[in-house]
Design a protein around this motif. Structure first.
Motif, PDB file in Angstrom:
ATOM      1  N   VAL A  80     -14.749  -3.016   1.657  1.00  0.00           N
ATOM      2  CA  VAL A  80     -13.444  -3.482   2.018  1.00  0.00           C
ATOM      3  C   VAL A  80     -13.534  -4.992   2.538  1.00  0.00           C
ATOM      4  CG1 VAL A  80     -13.055  -1.041   3.090  1.00  0.00           C
ATOM      5  CG2 VAL A  80     -14.243  -2.607   4.447  1.00  0.00           C
ATOM      6  N   SER A  81     -12.451  -5.468   2.115  1.00  0.00           N
ATOM      7  CA  SER A  81     -12.055  -6.774   2.453  1.00  0.00           C
ATOM      8  C   SER A  81     -11.158  -6.934   3.548  1.00  0.00           C
ATOM      9  CB  SER A  81     -11.458  -7.753   1.267  1.00  0.00           C
ATOM     10  OG  SER A  81     -12.353  -7.170   0.078  1.00  0.00           O
ATOM     11  N   PRO A  82     -11.328  -7.695   4.307  1.00  0.00           N
ATOM     12  CA  PRO A  82     -10.240  -8.045   5.384  1.00  0.00           C
ATOM     13  C   PRO A  82      -8.781  -8.251   4.835  1.00  0.00           C
ATOM     14  CG  PRO A  82     -12.128  -9.369   5.936  1.00  0.00           C
ATOM     15  CD  PRO A  82     -12.313  -8.772   4.641  1.00  0.00           C
ATOM     16  N   PRO A  88      -3.727  -9.132  10.378  1.00  0.00           N
ATOM     17  CA  PRO A  88      -2.471  -8.208  10.503  1.00  0.00           C
ATOM     18  C   PRO A  88      -2.289  -8.234  12.064  1.00  0.00           C
ATOM     19  CG  PRO A  88      -4.471  -7.129  10.277  1.00  0.00           C
ATOM     20  CD  PRO A  88      -4.806  -8.621   9.878  1.00  0.00           C
ATOM     21  N   LYS A  89      -0.879  -7.954  12.479  1.00  0.00           N
ATOM     22  CA  LYS A  89      -0.750  -7.446  13.870  1.00  0.00           C
ATOM     23  C   LYS A  89      -1.159  -6.154  14.156  1.00  0.00           C
ATOM     24  CE  LYS A  89       2.906  -7.396  17.361  1.00  0.00           C
ATOM     25  NZ  LYS A  89       4.295  -7.491  17.726  1.00  0.00           N
ATOM     26  N   ILE A  90      -2.125  -5.960  15.074  1.00  0.00           N
ATOM     27  CA  ILE A  90      -2.491  -4.820  15.537  1.00  0.00           C
ATOM     28  C   ILE A  90      -2.171  -4.547  16.846  1.00  0.00           C
ATOM     29  CG2 ILE A  90      -4.607  -3.162  15.493  1.00  0.00           C
ATOM     30  CD1 ILE A  90      -5.892  -4.853  13.422  1.00  0.00           C
ATOM     31  N   VAL A  91      -1.665  -3.230  17.234  1.00  0.00           N
ATOM     32  CA  VAL A  91      -1.545  -2.911  18.623  1.00  0.00           C
ATOM     33  C   VAL A  91      -2.201  -1.799  18.863  1.00  0.00           C
ATOM     34  CG1 VAL A  91       0.246  -1.972  19.984  1.00  0.00           C
ATOM     35  CG2 VAL A  91       0.886  -3.638  18.690  1.00  0.00           C
ATOM     36  N   GLN A 114     -10.925  -3.948   9.081  1.00  0.00           N
ATOM     37  CA  GLN A 114     -11.683  -3.686   7.723  1.00  0.00           C
ATOM     38  C   GLN A 114     -10.877  -2.613   7.265  1.00  0.00           C
ATOM     39  OE1 GLN A 114     -16.079  -3.533   8.398  1.00  0.00           O
ATOM     40  NE2 GLN A 114     -16.040  -5.617   8.996  1.00  0.00           N
ATOM     41  N   ALA A 115     -10.646  -1.452   8.073  1.00  0.00           N
ATOM     42  CA  ALA A 115     -10.121  -0.478   7.688  1.00  0.00           C
ATOM     43  C   ALA A 115      -8.853  -0.605   7.177  1.00  0.00           C
ATOM     44  CB  ALA A 115     -10.289   0.565   8.808  1.00  0.00           C
ATOM     45  N   LEU A 116      -8.103  -1.572   7.603  1.00  0.00           N
ATOM     46  CA  LEU A 116      -6.685  -1.919   7.240  1.00  0.00           C
ATOM     47  C   LEU A 116      -6.770  -2.732   5.973  1.00  0.00           C
ATOM     48  CD1 LEU A 116      -5.149  -3.139  10.556  1.00  0.00           C
ATOM     49  CD2 LEU A 116      -4.963  -1.105   9.256  1.00  0.00           C
ATOM     50  N   GLY A 117      -8.041  -2.984   5.465  1.00  0.00           N
ATOM     51  CA  GLY A 117      -8.213  -3.765   4.213  1.00  0.00           C
ATOM     52  C   GLY A 117      -8.562  -2.584   3.059  1.00  0.00           C
ATOM     53  N   SER A 118      -8.504  -1.419   3.463  1.00  0.00           N
ATOM     54  CA  SER A 118      -8.764  -0.581   2.485  1.00  0.00           C
ATOM     55  C   SER A 118      -7.490   0.481   2.508  1.00  0.00           C
ATOM     56  CB  SER A 118      -9.851   0.413   2.918  1.00  0.00           C
ATOM     57  OG  SER A 118      -9.844   1.878   2.392  1.00  0.00           O
ATOM     58  N   ASP A 119      -7.316   0.975   1.191  1.00  0.00           N
ATOM     59  CA  ASP A 119      -6.204   1.940   0.995  1.00  0.00           C
ATOM     60  C   ASP A 119      -6.446   3.407   1.410  1.00  0.00           C
ATOM     61  OD1 ASP A 119      -7.667   2.218  -1.311  1.00  0.00           O
ATOM     62  OD2 ASP A 119      -5.760   1.862  -2.582  1.00  0.00           O
ATOM     63  N   GLN A 120      -7.633   3.457   1.693  1.00  0.00           N
ATOM     64  CA  GLN A 120      -8.431   5.064   1.962  1.00  0.00           C
ATOM     65  C   GLN A 120      -7.644   5.474   3.157  1.00  0.00           C
ATOM     66  OE1 GLN A 120     -10.315   6.380  -0.115  1.00  0.00           O
ATOM     67  NE2 GLN A 120     -10.150   4.854  -1.478  1.00  0.00           N
ATOM     68  N   PRO A 121      -7.037   6.811   2.978  1.00  0.00           N
ATOM     69  CA  PRO A 121      -6.586   7.478   4.066  1.00  0.00           C
ATOM     70  C   PRO A 121      -7.494   8.203   5.420  1.00  0.00           C
ATOM     71  CG  PRO A 121      -6.522   8.913   2.431  1.00  0.00           C
ATOM     72  CD  PRO A 121      -7.050   7.719   1.769  1.00  0.00           C
ATOM     73  N   GLN A 122      -8.684   8.202   4.811  1.00  0.00           N
ATOM     74  CA  GLN A 122      -9.881   8.884   5.644  1.00  0.00           C
ATOM     75  C   GLN A 122     -10.879   7.831   5.515  1.00  0.00           C
ATOM     76  OE1 GLN A 122      -9.986  12.782   4.448  1.00  0.00           O
ATOM     77  NE2 GLN A 122      -7.984  13.276   4.413  1.00  0.00           N
ATOM     78  N   LEU A 123     -11.732   7.463   6.824  1.00  0.00           N
ATOM     79  CA  LEU A 123     -12.873   6.431   6.665  1.00  0.00           C
ATOM     80  C   LEU A 123     -13.682   6.942   7.862  1.00  0.00           C
ATOM     81  CD1 LEU A 123     -10.467   3.275   6.363  1.00  0.00           C
ATOM     82  CD2 LEU A 123     -12.242   4.133   4.732  1.00  0.00           C
ATOM     83  N   ALA A 124     -14.917   6.778   7.501  1.00  0.00           N
ATOM     84  CA  ALA A 124     -15.989   6.612   8.671  1.00  0.00           C
ATOM     85  C   ALA A 124     -16.630   5.441   8.705  1.00  0.00           C
ATOM     86  CB  ALA A 124     -16.771   7.982   8.522  1.00  0.00           C
TER      87      ALA A 124
END
Length: 195
Positions: free
Chosen positions: A55-57, A62-65, A180-190
């Motif tokens: 994953v790449s940032p 991003p604006k994260i709340v 990092q998760a936002l840099g992925s298009d995966q809907p389920q991550l661990a």
């Protein structure tokens, strides 16, 4: 009826019949047939397998709340690229906590999906130890595990709404991996051990 047969009837909370089986044949089962490492499990066509991904940032920050509770305040999240909701820690018996957490999150999720202003905002639900992502993973977060089933159903029903599940272990702070998760298009991550 023989000793190998049972009759089954089920009713709803109001006493109305919902299921009736006249005759169900049952067979004896040895306890070792139910063990996790049985050939039936090993030969299954379906199994969950987690694979590491790179994953790449995101290119821009991003604006994260991060929501502290399940109160949906549209002005607070207005303009956010992502909203992160962390499932609360378990308080009390696991079964009661699982029911409460899932019901509360379901109410939140219904409100989220009903609000068209949030259609372009990614919703990240984080759980703790709800899934076994690597060999030896204890998956001790049983109160959060039902959230995965509910969210997977929501993802299937609303594939365009950016619903994301992120499971963390106890060694991974949520804020560290959300970007990092936002840099992925995966809907389920661990994430395990901080990555």
């Amino acid at each position: 009826m023989t000793a190998d047969e049972v009759r089954l009837s089920a009713t709803d909370p109001f006493g109305e019949p919902v299921l009736s089986i006249e005759r169900l044949l049952v067979r004896p089962v040895e306890p070792d047939q139910l063990l996790h490492g049985s050939d039936a499990v090993q030969d299954s066509l379906y199994r969950v397998a987690w694979h590491p991904i790179d994953v790449s940032p995101p290119a821009t920050e991003p604006k994260i709340v991060m929501l502290d509770d399940l109160t949906l305040d549209a002005p607070l999240v207005d303009g956010a690229d992502a909203v992160v909701v962390e499932c609360p820690p378990v308080d009390g018996p696991v079964v009661d906590a699982a029911e409460r957490i899932t019901a509360d999150l379901l109410a939140f999720l219904r409100g989220w999906l009903a609000d068209e202003r949030l259609a372009g905002t990614r919703l990240v639900i984080t759980t703790r130890n709800a899934v076994a992502a690597v060999d030896g993973d204890p998956a001790t977060g049983l109160a959060h595990a039902p959230v995965w089933g509910m969210m997977r159903s929501a993802q299937a029903e609303h594939p365009d709404r950016g619903l994301t599940l992120l499971d963390l272990d106890d060694r991974t702070p949520g804020a560290h991996v959300v970007g990092q998760a936002l840099g992925s298009d995966q809907p389920q991550l661990a994430a395990r051990d901080g990555r």
